[in-house]
Design an enzyme around this catalytic site. Structure first.
Site, PDB file in Angstrom:
ATOM      1  N   LYS A  90       0.852  -1.175   0.000  1.00 36.73           N
ATOM      2  CA  LYS A  90       0.000   0.000   0.000  1.00 36.73           C
ATOM      3  C   LYS A  90       0.901   1.243   0.000  1.00 36.73           C
ATOM      4  O   LYS A  90       1.971   1.229   0.614  1.00 36.73           O
ATOM      5  CB  LYS A  90      -0.877  -0.027   1.277  1.00 36.73           C
ATOM      6  CG  LYS A  90      -1.769   1.173   1.454  1.00 36.73           C
ATOM      7  CD  LYS A  90      -2.933   1.134   0.513  1.00 36.73           C
ATOM      8  CE  LYS A  90      -3.697   2.447   0.490  1.00 36.73           C
ATOM      9  NZ  LYS A  90      -4.603   2.544  -0.674  1.00 36.73           N
ATOM     10  N   THR A 112      -5.461   3.719 -11.672  1.00 35.27           N
ATOM     11  CA  THR A 112      -6.885   3.722 -12.033  1.00 35.27           C
ATOM     12  C   THR A 112      -7.239   4.951 -12.875  1.00 35.27           C
ATOM     13  O   THR A 112      -6.510   5.947 -12.878  1.00 35.27           O
ATOM     14  CB  THR A 112      -7.748   3.736 -10.759  1.00 35.27           C
ATOM     15  OG1 THR A 112      -7.333   4.834  -9.950  1.00 35.27           O
ATOM     16  CG2 THR A 112      -7.620   2.452  -9.975  1.00 35.27           C
ATOM     17  N   CYS A 133      -2.062   8.820  -7.986  1.00 38.52           N
ATOM     18  CA  CYS A 133      -3.303   8.477  -7.285  1.00 38.52           C
ATOM     19  C   CYS A 133      -4.383   9.523  -7.571  1.00 38.52           C
ATOM     20  O   CYS A 133      -4.200  10.701  -7.269  1.00 38.52           O
ATOM     21  CB  CYS A 133      -3.084   8.384  -5.783  1.00 38.52           C
ATOM     22  SG  CYS A 133      -4.616   7.948  -4.927  1.00 38.52           S
ATOM     23  N   ILE A 155      -0.771   0.854 -15.460  1.00 40.20           N
ATOM     24  CA  ILE A 155      -1.329   2.151 -15.195  1.00 40.20           C
ATOM     25  C   ILE A 155      -1.981   2.157 -13.811  1.00 40.20           C
ATOM     26  O   ILE A 155      -2.258   1.088 -13.250  1.00 40.20           O
ATOM     27  CB  ILE A 155      -2.428   2.529 -16.260  1.00 40.20           C
ATOM     28  CG1 ILE A 155      -3.525   1.485 -16.288  1.00 40.20           C
ATOM     29  CG2 ILE A 155      -1.830   2.757 -17.600  1.00 40.20           C
ATOM     30  CD1 ILE A 155      -4.675   1.797 -17.274  1.00 40.20           C
ATOM     31  N   GLY A 175      -9.967  -2.761 -13.035  1.00 41.51           N
ATOM     32  CA  GLY A 175     -10.641  -3.972 -13.479  1.00 41.51           C
ATOM     33  C   GLY A 175     -10.760  -4.092 -14.990  1.00 41.51           C
ATOM     34  O   GLY A 175     -10.146  -3.331 -15.743  1.00 41.51           O
ATOM     35  N   ASN A 229     -12.917   2.845  -6.717  1.00 40.19           N
ATOM     36  CA  ASN A 229     -12.525   3.020  -5.325  1.00 40.19           C
ATOM     37  C   ASN A 229     -12.108   4.460  -5.086  1.00 40.19           C
ATOM     38  O   ASN A 229     -11.633   5.144  -5.990  1.00 40.19           O
ATOM     39  CB  ASN A 229     -11.403   2.039  -4.938  1.00 40.19           C
ATOM     40  CG  ASN A 229     -10.030   2.627  -5.144  1.00 40.19           C
ATOM     41  OD1 ASN A 229      -9.514   3.358  -4.295  1.00 40.19           O
ATOM     42  ND2 ASN A 229      -9.423   2.329  -6.288  1.00 40.19           N
TER      43      ASN A 229
HETATM   44  C1  LIG Z   1      -8.885  -0.640  -3.495  1.00 43.74           C
HETATM   45  C2  LIG Z   1      -7.722  -0.118  -4.276  1.00 43.74           C
HETATM   46  C3  LIG Z   1      -6.691   0.564  -3.614  1.00 43.74           C
HETATM   47  C4  LIG Z   1      -5.597   1.046  -4.336  1.00 43.74           C
HETATM   48  N1  LIG Z   1      -4.598   1.701  -3.675  1.00 43.74           N
HETATM   49  C5  LIG Z   1      -3.475   2.093  -4.354  1.00 43.74           C
HETATM   50  C6  LIG Z   1      -2.380   2.691  -3.670  1.00 43.74           C
HETATM   51  O1  LIG Z   1      -2.359   2.849  -2.448  1.00 43.74           O
HETATM   52  N2  LIG Z   1      -1.297   3.065  -4.421  1.00 43.74           N
HETATM   53  C7  LIG Z   1      -1.239   2.887  -5.780  1.00 43.74           C
HETATM   54  O2  LIG Z   1      -0.216   3.225  -6.401  1.00 43.74           O
HETATM   55  N3  LIG Z   1      -2.266   2.297  -6.442  1.00 43.74           N
HETATM   56  C8  LIG Z   1      -3.370   1.909  -5.767  1.00 43.74           C
HETATM   57  N4  LIG Z   1      -4.397   1.293  -6.437  1.00 43.74           N
HETATM   58  C9  LIG Z   1      -4.279   1.099  -7.892  1.00 43.74           C
HETATM   59  C10 LIG Z   1      -3.760  -0.295  -8.244  1.00 43.74           C
HETATM   60  O3  LIG Z   1      -2.466  -0.512  -7.745  1.00 43.74           O
HETATM   61  C11 LIG Z   1      -3.761  -0.493  -9.783  1.00 43.74           C
HETATM   62  O4  LIG Z   1      -2.856   0.422 -10.375  1.00 43.74           O
HETATM   63  C12 LIG Z   1      -5.135  -0.306 -10.397  1.00 43.74           C
HETATM   64  O5  LIG Z   1      -6.144  -0.836  -9.565  1.00 43.74           O
HETATM   65  C13 LIG Z   1      -5.251  -0.949 -11.785  1.00 43.74           C
HETATM   66  O6  LIG Z   1      -5.048  -2.340 -11.714  1.00 43.74           O
HETATM   67  P1  LIG Z   1      -6.255  -3.417 -11.645  1.00 43.74           P
HETATM   68  O7  LIG Z   1      -7.212  -3.077 -12.737  1.00 43.74           O
HETATM   69  O8  LIG Z   1      -5.571  -4.733 -11.823  1.00 43.74           O
HETATM   70  O9  LIG Z   1      -6.872  -3.280 -10.286  1.00 43.74           O
HETATM   71  C14 LIG Z   1      -5.511   0.825  -5.743  1.00 43.74           C
HETATM   72  C15 LIG Z   1      -6.540   0.119  -6.390  1.00 43.74           C
HETATM   73  C16 LIG Z   1      -7.618  -0.357  -5.681  1.00 43.74           C
HETATM   74  C17 LIG Z   1      -8.692  -1.123  -6.419  1.00 43.74           C
END
Ligand SMILES: Cc1cc2nc3c(=O)[nH]c(=O)nc-3n(C[C@H](O)[C@H](O)[C@H](O)COP(=O)(O)O)c2cc1C
Length: 307
Positions: free
Chosen positions: A49, A197, A134, A195, A221, A73
């Protein structure tokens, strides 16, 4: 060391990972807290995190909303702050049987310098991911993570104070991802993570209220997977350092797709929430995929889109 282990092993800026399957920041806690859910020794690594200088309570709830094609989120970087992280959490990570990448996020160059200096003192951590992307905090990385000059200047300063590997995590919310990646690389980054979100919103049509307490949030997602594939593909052609692919891996095939697009390793994020076995299934799938398609190791398929 058997052939199977050799086949999946990858190297990023001199750091060896047993395989290219990593868990993304914010979706796997700090690693020790998921050790009873999955066999973390089968993972290449875990990105923690994001840690900030001060503790953060995060945004107003609700902070999660599920859509038919992914999740929103607006957690807002909840974390205990760097000093409690070092004192209470780092000792719990020292013996984990996988590589630990520490994610940090600051609001200014000075905050990033403080964070990187403190994380650099942790001997078992070899890589630091800089969260420059972020979308869920009002101030923060994304504001200067979108400007090539500030990205260059930040990386240059951080390069001077640490020998650890620096991964710059960039936002998809930019006009020219390759330009930003090149700035990070020129400044001294060892890898680019792509990338984070995408900004997104959902509304309850009966109350007309936003689904998230913070009103908007970040979409992850399946919906963002093709965006990630395109950004990894584009940037891998122009940036001379490894790309870590992230975005919408819900099936092992999605993971392999990002490698073929140009990623040297891939982080699984919200796909792990949907299926805690996905990381292990992905390792097994990748192994079989390489054998069945006549590849000796995973490096042979990186960036091999057949145009
Ligand atoms: C619940 C949640 C919390 C996240 N917290 C962080 C974070 O603290 N730092 C960060 O760089 N990315 C954070 N992300 C982004 C993820 O690391 C990732 O880049 C993003 O979700 C895209 O990947 P995915 O589609 O596989 O989830 C978070 C994503 C989610 C869903």
């Amino acid at each position: 060391m058997d052939n199977s282990a050799d086949k999946l092993r990858i190297e990023i800026a001199g750091q060896v990972f047993d395989n290219p399957v990593l868990l993304a920041s914010g979706t796997a806690g700090f690693g020790y807290d998921i050790a009873d859910v999955l066999d973390i020794s089968r993972l290449g690594g875990i990105v923690t995190k994001t840690i900030t200088p001060e503790p953060r309570d995060g945004n107003a709830s609700p902070r999660i909303w599920e859509t038919p094609s992914g999740m929103l989120n607006s957690i807002g970087l909840v974390n205990p702050g760097i000093d409690i992280f070092i004192k209470d959490i780092v000792p719990l990570l020292a013996d984990l049987p996988t590589e630990i990448v520490v994610s940090v996020g600051g609001n200014s160059e000075n905050e990033f310098i403080e964070l990187v200096e403190k994380v650099s003192a942790i001997d078992f951590v070899n890589a630091i991911e800089l969260n420059l992307s972020c979308p869920n905090v009002k101030e923060g990385g994304i504001h200067f993570g979108r400007n090539p000059d500030t990205v260059f200047s930040l990386l240059k300063k951080l390069r001077e104070i640490t020998k650890k590997s620096l991964w710059a995590k960039l936002s998809p919310q930019v006009t020219e991802i390759t330009e930003l990646g090149i700035s990070a690389s020129d400044g001294g980054a060892d890898a680019i993570s792509l990338i984070n979100t995408l900004p997104a919103m959902a509304i309850d049509i009966y109350t007309r209220k936003p689904r998230l307490g913070a009103i908007t949030g970040g979409l992850s997602g399946p919906a963002i997977h093709p965006v990630a594939v395109a950004m990894v593909y584009e940037s891998s052609k122009g940036i001379g350092i490894p790309i870590i692919g992230i975005g919408g891996c819900y099936r092992p095939e999605d993971f392999v797709e990002l490698i073929i697009a140009g990623a040297s390793a891939v982080q699984i994020g919200s796909g792990y929430f949907a299926d805690t076995n996905l990381p292990q299934r992905t390792v097994s799938f990748l192994d079989s995929y390489l054998i069945e398609n006549g590849f000796a190791n995973v490096a042979e398929i990186i960036g091999t889109v057949n145009i």
